[in-house]
Design an enzyme around this catalytic site. Structure first.
Site, PDB file in Angstrom:
ATOM      1  N   THR A 114      37.410  32.768  44.585  1.00  0.00           N
ATOM      2  CA  THR A 114      36.427  31.817  44.040  1.00  0.00           C
ATOM      3  C   THR A 114      37.059  30.460  43.742  1.00  0.00           C
ATOM      4  O   THR A 114      36.424  29.431  43.945  1.00  0.00           O
ATOM      5  CB  THR A 114      35.800  32.388  42.748  1.00  0.00           C
ATOM      6  OG1 THR A 114      36.837  32.782  41.857  1.00  0.00           O
ATOM      7  CG2 THR A 114      34.932  33.581  43.056  1.00  0.00           C
ATOM      8  N   ASP A 174      37.874  41.984  40.392  1.00  0.00           N
ATOM      9  CA  ASP A 174      38.196  41.223  41.603  1.00  0.00           C
ATOM     10  C   ASP A 174      38.940  42.098  42.607  1.00  0.00           C
ATOM     11  O   ASP A 174      38.628  42.114  43.800  1.00  0.00           O
ATOM     12  CB  ASP A 174      39.062  39.998  41.251  1.00  0.00           C
ATOM     13  CG  ASP A 174      38.260  38.896  40.593  1.00  0.00           C
ATOM     14  OD1 ASP A 174      37.025  39.049  40.472  1.00  0.00           O
ATOM     15  OD2 ASP A 174      38.847  37.874  40.192  1.00  0.00           O
TER      16      ASP A 174
END
Length: 508
Positions: free
Chosen positions: A92, A369
């Site tokens: 991200t 993640d």
């Protein structure tokens, strides 16, 4: 001669002003998060203005979601970061930083009087060349189970290197791989439950299995006494009242008999179980668990292979859950019920421990993640090298492609290559190393044919990413380049920004 056509509450920015406003917003956002990139990235403290609650994180998606923005271009970068988080779960920060660097290079080209459409065409050529080089460099070890597991371990370790779990990355990488392999190819992370308990240290975290016949139900088991709310019941004598209560108890006994007829030894109910039915179950050797929360019941049905029942007349139609062991355990100061060895075999629970709530929250984000990337890699099994290796590989491929392009589009393609080189530059800067020296050496190494060369962040030197086991998901890298180039292209095409307040509701 231009005439004003907008109302008093509408504003317009045109041409250069609109473009400048877009560039300023996007570059500011890129500069905000780029210090969090890589294994030596810094943390940000996010404090709520209303509640005073704080988060300490270096997760790009979390930071970008938390800040209030007014700039339209900056909001586009936030959106691509969210898409990256949804699609892959990691990268991200990288996607936001790369988009910002592409726009930084585009700003310089516009200052040289190169038209935005020309820059867009050059970026498209460069993006295609970069993705082609990335695909050629990708390796697929799906046919070798042992090597594939090692690839997953390396990806998890690389992902966790830039997180709060970096100090115990080998331990948590193994934990994440074990959890994801239980899913057997599924990307539904709801099967992996994360329980957060303050106390202890991060290394105290562990993975617990969930593969007795269990009947899971959502039914009323507290009607052994008369409860007719809002109504009056008149009887001639106390004997009649006792008769009614006896009827209610008989009704409950029949219900318990129907449940026991399923051949179970554990009954889990969403609602309360009163003393009388509980004693009846105990006589039949059936353990009862009452008042389970709704999410817990749904999850238990999912992982034990059972269904939530509310009627019990047809045992042959009810699907029972199964597990090996049920026990009550203590985590910190809380008692939990543990189901081990569930029938589905595809679920597990990760118990996270840590010194503070902020530490545990960040550990959960870090682990999420890693789990997201691994679950995607199980489907798209190709891997590429990390440590700035893939970005430099793509940069060199784009530069070579630019030599074959005629006109100003070649200048834009070269700018795309420079933007890609900014990723290893920022990685080195965040670690406190001499980025100019390291990145020039890395570039030379790739032109010399060392296609696995990348940045060794522990030594501050060029190393073999293959030898160091620094690998990343191909899907992640591909999505980063696609999203960043598309976002930069979209912002580059802007030549007008219109702002208007919502129309007022007309009085009827």
């Amino acid at each position: 001669m231009s005439m004003p056509i907008f109302g008093a509450e509408a504003t317009e920015e045109k041409a250069e002003n609109a473009r400048l406003s877009s560039f300023v917003g996007a570059l500011a956002l890129g500069d905000l998060v780029k210090s969090t990139l890589g294994p030596k990235g810094m943390n940000k403290i996010l404090q709520s203005a209303s509640t005073g609650e704080i988060n300490v994180t270096n997760d790009g998606a979390t930071i970008l979601k938390a800040i209030q923005l007014d700039n339209a271009a900056a909001k586009i970068l936030v959106n691509i970061s969210k898409v990256q988080d949804d699609e892959v779960g990691d990268g991200t920060t990288t996607v936001c930083v790369l988009a910002a660097e592409l726009l930084r290079e585009a700003e310089k080209l516009i200052a040289q009087r190169i038209h935005p459409q020309t820059i867009v065409e050059g970026f498209r050529i460069a993006s295609a060349a970069a993705l082609d080089a990335l695909e050629k460099a990708a390796v697929d070890n799906r046919q070798d189970p042992a090597q594939f597991r090692q690839d997953l371990f390396n990806i998890a370790r690389t992902t966790l290197s830039s997180k709060v779990l970096a100090q115990d990355k080998n331990y948590f990488a193994n934990l994440a791989v074990d959890a994801v392999l239980r899913l057997k190819g599924s990307t539904d992370l709801d099967h992996i439950q994360v329980i957060k308990k303050a106390g202890g240290k991060l290394e105290d975290s562990y993975l617990d299995e969930e593969n007795v016949k269990i009947l899971i139900a959502n039914t009323s088991m507290d009607t052994d006494k008369i409860k007719i709310f809002g109504a009056r019941l008149k009887v001639d004598s106390t004997g009649k009242l006792a008769e009614l209560e006896r009827a209610e108890r008989e009704k409950m006994k029949t219900k318990v008999e129907s449940i026991a007829a399923h051949g179970i030894n554990c009954f889990v109910n969403r609602q309360l179980i009163y003393n009388y039915p509980e004693s009846l179950f105990a006589e039949k050797g059936i353990m009862t668990i009452e008042h389970a929360d709704f999410e817990g019941v749904e999850r238990l049905a999912l992982v034990t292979g059972g269904e939530i029942a509310s009627t019990f007349d047809r045992p042959d139609l009810v699907k029972l859950g199964r597990c090996d062991l049920i026990e009550e355990i203590m985590i910190g100061e809380d008692k939990l019920i543990k189901f081990s060895g569930v029938a589905a075999g595809e679920a597990c629970t990760v118990v996270l421990r840590g010194s503070t709530n902020q530490m545990i929250d960040e550990a959960e984000r870090s682990l999420h993640d890693a789990l997201s990337v691994l679950s995607q890699t199980v489907k798209e099994t190709r891997i590429v090298l990390g440590g700035g290796c893939s970005e430099m590989l793509m940069s060199c491929a784009v530069e070579q492609e630019a030599r074959r392009v005629r006109g100003k589009k070649a200048i834009a393609a070269e700018a795309f290559a420079r933007a890609l080189r900014q990723i290893p530059t920022i990685l080195a800067d965040n670690a406190g190393y001499d980025s100019s020296d390291l990145v020039s050496k890395l570039r030379a190494a790739h032109y010399e044919g060392r296609s696995d060369a990348g940045l060794d962040m522990n030594k501050g030197a060029i190393g073999s990413m293959k030898g160091l086991g620094i690998t990343e998901s191909y899907k992640l890298k591909r999505q980063v380049v696609l999203s960043a180039s598309e976002a930069a292209e979209m912002i580059l095409r802007v030549d007008d920004i219109l702002r208007a307040t919502p129309r007022k509701r007309e009085a009827v």
